[in-house]
Scaffold this motif. Sequence first.
Motif, PDB file in Angstrom:
ATOM      1  N   PRO A  38      49.045   9.302   2.003  1.00 46.04           N
ATOM      2  CA  PRO A  38      49.743   9.827   2.023  1.00 46.04           C
ATOM      3  C   PRO A  38      49.905  11.271   1.348  1.00 46.04           C
ATOM      4  N   CYS A  39      48.599  11.553   1.821  1.00 44.40           N
ATOM      5  CA  CYS A  39      47.870  12.515   1.460  1.00 44.40           C
ATOM      6  C   CYS A  39      47.561  13.387  -0.666  1.00 44.40           C
ATOM      7  N   VAL A  40      46.960  12.754  -1.335  1.00 39.53           N
ATOM      8  CA  VAL A  40      46.943  11.751  -2.746  1.00 39.53           C
ATOM      9  C   VAL A  40      45.853  12.592  -3.576  1.00 39.53           C
ATOM     10  N   ALA A  41      45.257  12.818  -2.660  1.00 38.61           N
ATOM     11  CA  ALA A  41      43.583  13.051  -2.822  1.00 38.61           C
ATOM     12  C   ALA A  41      43.661  13.503  -3.831  1.00 38.61           C
ATOM     13  N   SER A  42      44.248  15.203  -3.284  1.00 36.24           N
ATOM     14  CA  SER A  42      43.885  16.769  -4.701  1.00 36.24           C
ATOM     15  C   SER A  42      44.966  16.259  -5.056  1.00 36.24           C
ATOM     16  N   THR A  43      46.067  16.106  -5.468  1.00 38.33           N
ATOM     17  CA  THR A  43      47.220  16.155  -6.397  1.00 38.33           C
ATOM     18  C   THR A  43      47.520  15.121  -7.354  1.00 38.33           C
ATOM     19  N   THR A  44      46.590  16.090  -8.442  1.00 40.22           N
ATOM     20  CA  THR A  44      46.786  15.137  -9.426  1.00 40.22           C
ATOM     21  C   THR A  44      47.417  16.375 -10.554  1.00 40.22           C
ATOM     22  N   ARG A  45      48.138  15.791 -11.866  1.00 40.16           N
ATOM     23  CA  ARG A  45      48.671  16.551 -12.990  1.00 40.16           C
ATOM     24  C   ARG A  45      47.569  17.418 -13.341  1.00 40.16           C
ATOM     25  N   GLU A  46      46.592  17.593 -13.508  1.00 33.36           N
ATOM     26  CA  GLU A  46      44.952  18.065 -13.978  1.00 33.36           C
ATOM     27  C   GLU A  46      44.892  19.040 -12.617  1.00 33.36           C
ATOM     28  N   SER A  47      44.919  18.712 -11.779  1.00 30.72           N
ATOM     29  CA  SER A  47      43.983  19.408 -10.603  1.00 30.72           C
ATOM     30  C   SER A  47      45.091  20.787 -10.203  1.00 30.72           C
ATOM     31  N   ARG A  48      46.668  20.453 -10.688  1.00 32.47           N
ATOM     32  CA  ARG A  48      48.100  20.879  -9.967  1.00 32.47           C
ATOM     33  C   ARG A  48      47.957  22.074 -11.141  1.00 32.47           C
ATOM     34  N   LEU A  49      47.763  21.441 -12.784  1.00 31.52           N
ATOM     35  CA  LEU A  49      47.783  22.724 -13.419  1.00 31.52           C
ATOM     36  C   LEU A  49      46.377  23.803 -13.083  1.00 31.52           C
ATOM     37  N   ARG A  50      45.316  23.337 -13.515  1.00 30.49           N
ATOM     38  CA  ARG A  50      44.314  24.330 -12.040  1.00 30.49           C
ATOM     39  C   ARG A  50      44.809  25.032 -11.597  1.00 30.49           C
ATOM     40  N   SER A  51      44.990  24.574 -10.392  1.00 30.49           N
ATOM     41  CA  SER A  51      45.643  25.888  -9.231  1.00 30.49           C
ATOM     42  C   SER A  51      46.787  27.128  -9.485  1.00 30.49           C
ATOM     43  N   ALA A  52      47.250  25.949 -10.631  1.00 30.07           N
ATOM     44  CA  ALA A  52      48.898  27.509 -10.379  1.00 30.07           C
ATOM     45  C   ALA A  52      48.547  27.873 -11.486  1.00 30.07           C
ATOM     46  N   TRP A  53      47.339  27.804 -12.489  1.00 31.45           N
ATOM     47  CA  TRP A  53      47.056  28.770 -13.090  1.00 31.45           C
ATOM     48  C   TRP A  53      46.423  29.906 -12.496  1.00 31.45           C
ATOM     49  N   ALA A  54      45.404  28.980 -11.954  1.00 36.34           N
ATOM     50  CA  ALA A  54      44.752  30.047 -11.231  1.00 36.34           C
ATOM     51  C   ALA A  54      45.586  31.263  -9.988  1.00 36.34           C
ATOM     52  N   VAL A  55      46.652  30.263  -9.700  1.00 35.50           N
ATOM     53  CA  VAL A  55      47.258  31.022  -8.323  1.00 35.50           C
ATOM     54  C   VAL A  55      48.235  32.621  -9.535  1.00 35.50           C
ATOM     55  N   ALA A  56      48.638  32.096 -10.455  1.00 37.50           N
ATOM     56  CA  ALA A  56      49.622  33.038 -11.616  1.00 37.50           C
ATOM     57  C   ALA A  56      48.920  33.994 -11.710  1.00 37.50           C
ATOM     58  N   ARG A  57      47.710  33.859 -11.916  1.00 33.69           N
ATOM     59  CA  ARG A  57      46.943  34.868 -12.303  1.00 33.69           C
ATOM     60  C   ARG A  57      46.203  35.823 -11.526  1.00 33.69           C
ATOM     61  N   ARG A  58      46.238  35.646 -10.785  1.00 29.03           N
ATOM     62  CA  ARG A  58      46.025  36.327  -8.885  1.00 29.03           C
ATOM     63  C   ARG A  58      47.124  37.275  -8.979  1.00 29.03           C
ATOM     64  N   ILE A  59      47.826  35.872  -8.977  1.00 27.08           N
ATOM     65  CA  ILE A  59      48.865  36.493  -7.988  1.00 27.08           C
ATOM     66  C   ILE A  59      49.801  38.065  -9.101  1.00 27.08           C
ATOM     67  N   ASP A  60      49.076  37.803 -10.354  1.00 28.69           N
ATOM     68  CA  ASP A  60      49.851  38.801 -11.241  1.00 28.69           C
ATOM     69  C   ASP A  60      49.142  39.997 -11.128  1.00 28.69           C
ATOM     70  N   GLU A  61      47.626  39.854 -10.936  1.00 26.87           N
ATOM     71  CA  GLU A  61      47.062  41.354 -10.826  1.00 26.87           C
ATOM     72  C   GLU A  61      47.035  41.762  -9.157  1.00 26.87           C
TER      73      GLU A  61
ATOM     74  N   VAL B 232      59.339  29.177  -5.340  1.00 25.75           N
ATOM     75  CA  VAL B 232      59.977  28.659  -4.417  1.00 25.75           C
ATOM     76  C   VAL B 232      59.782  27.081  -5.363  1.00 25.75           C
ATOM     77  N   GLU B 233      58.031  26.926  -5.412  1.00 25.30           N
ATOM     78  CA  GLU B 233      57.893  25.687  -5.686  1.00 25.30           C
ATOM     79  C   GLU B 233      57.202  25.645  -7.314  1.00 25.30           C
ATOM     80  N   PRO B 234      58.246  24.316  -7.778  1.00 22.51           N
ATOM     81  CA  PRO B 234      58.190  24.322  -9.436  1.00 22.51           C
ATOM     82  C   PRO B 234      57.273  24.280  -9.833  1.00 22.51           C
ATOM     83  N   LEU B 235      56.771  25.038 -11.057  1.00 22.22           N
ATOM     84  CA  LEU B 235      55.407  25.040 -12.096  1.00 22.22           C
ATOM     85  C   LEU B 235      55.622  24.767 -12.801  1.00 22.22           C
ATOM     86  N   GLU B 236      54.601  24.152 -14.245  1.00 23.59           N
ATOM     87  CA  GLU B 236      54.791  23.632 -14.737  1.00 23.59           C
ATOM     88  C   GLU B 236      55.137  25.020 -16.101  1.00 23.59           C
ATOM     89  N   ALA B 237      55.966  24.220 -17.057  1.00 25.32           N
ATOM     90  CA  ALA B 237      56.445  25.266 -17.832  1.00 25.32           C
ATOM     91  C   ALA B 237      56.702  26.498 -18.697  1.00 25.32           C
TER      92      ALA B 237
END
Length: 325
Positions: free
Chosen positions: A272-295, A6-11
């Motif tokens: 407005p809650c911008v501290a944690s949201t960067t292109r790099e942090s979202r990429l790190r987070s998305a890969w970590a979540v994707a790998r665990r979901i896959d497992e 439901v949340e957009p992810l990197e291609a």
Amino acid sequence: MKLLIVEPLEAEIMQWLESRHEVRFAPELALDPRALRQALYNVRAMIAPPSAPVDAQTLHSAPLLRAIGRVSAGLENIDLDACARAGVEVVRSLTATAQAEAEFMIGALLSMLRRVPVVGTDGLLVGRELGSATVGLIGMPPAARSMSALLAAFGSKVVGYDPSLHASDGVWERWKVQPLPLRELLERCDAVCVQLSYFSRYHGLLGERFLPHCKPNQVIVCTAHSGLFDDAALARELAGGRIAAAWFDSLEPGALDPGRPLAGISTLQVTPCVASTTRESRLRSAWAVARRIDELIAAAPATPREFRPTEPGVPTDLADGPASP
């Protein structure tokens, strides 16, 4: 279907997941709770944004669901108790945003120290340097380690307080932070970074008991839940000038409304809650979540689960890993 996104992810992450699982990408469901519940009937895992609520009703509509991934920071709109009872793992990375949060806090400190002048020994209004400051860290999440390293490069002295860590805990020495009691920290520090995890027992912790003891002209940056502060006490110290400036990365709704203690205070800045949201942090987070979901999809049987009584679970803390699998 195995995975609902439901949340957009990197291609590249979408392509990796689609190569391994049956995936449905439906961002429109984030704003339609009824349609989301209907879509979850045969789904084994979901990656959802903060705008998509996940409560007990939602989980009852998803008998095969085993995991909920959260790429964005925070666990807003996820009922952790209901997930624990249902045996659904909440997957997120607690370390992916550490560098982004640390850089944000450094930037906020530099801005406030230079932009909000104090009276120098010669009577002139002047800014201050971060390298000459003693900086206090209230709370020791992963971002505190990054903060300590960045502050060391400036030459700042770093002290810290965390009610969950004893002064003898090895983390203080490893992260090169000197532990202090909260009042002493506030009395000694030129700048304070608040990043303490919020629990109801900490509500209003930084209030009348401690804020009047802040070192004069102190600046504060807060990336934690604003409920850690007592609004009236904070407003009083800001208006009186003991706290020279404060920067919050979020405030509770209505906190700046007319008639509220913090309304109209010019030395308070809110983002407005911008501290944690960067292109790099979202990429790190998305890969970590994707790998665990896959497992989890690979390991979990595709059978309906049963709700069970249990203590609330703790969201998975995914260790830092490579930027891609």
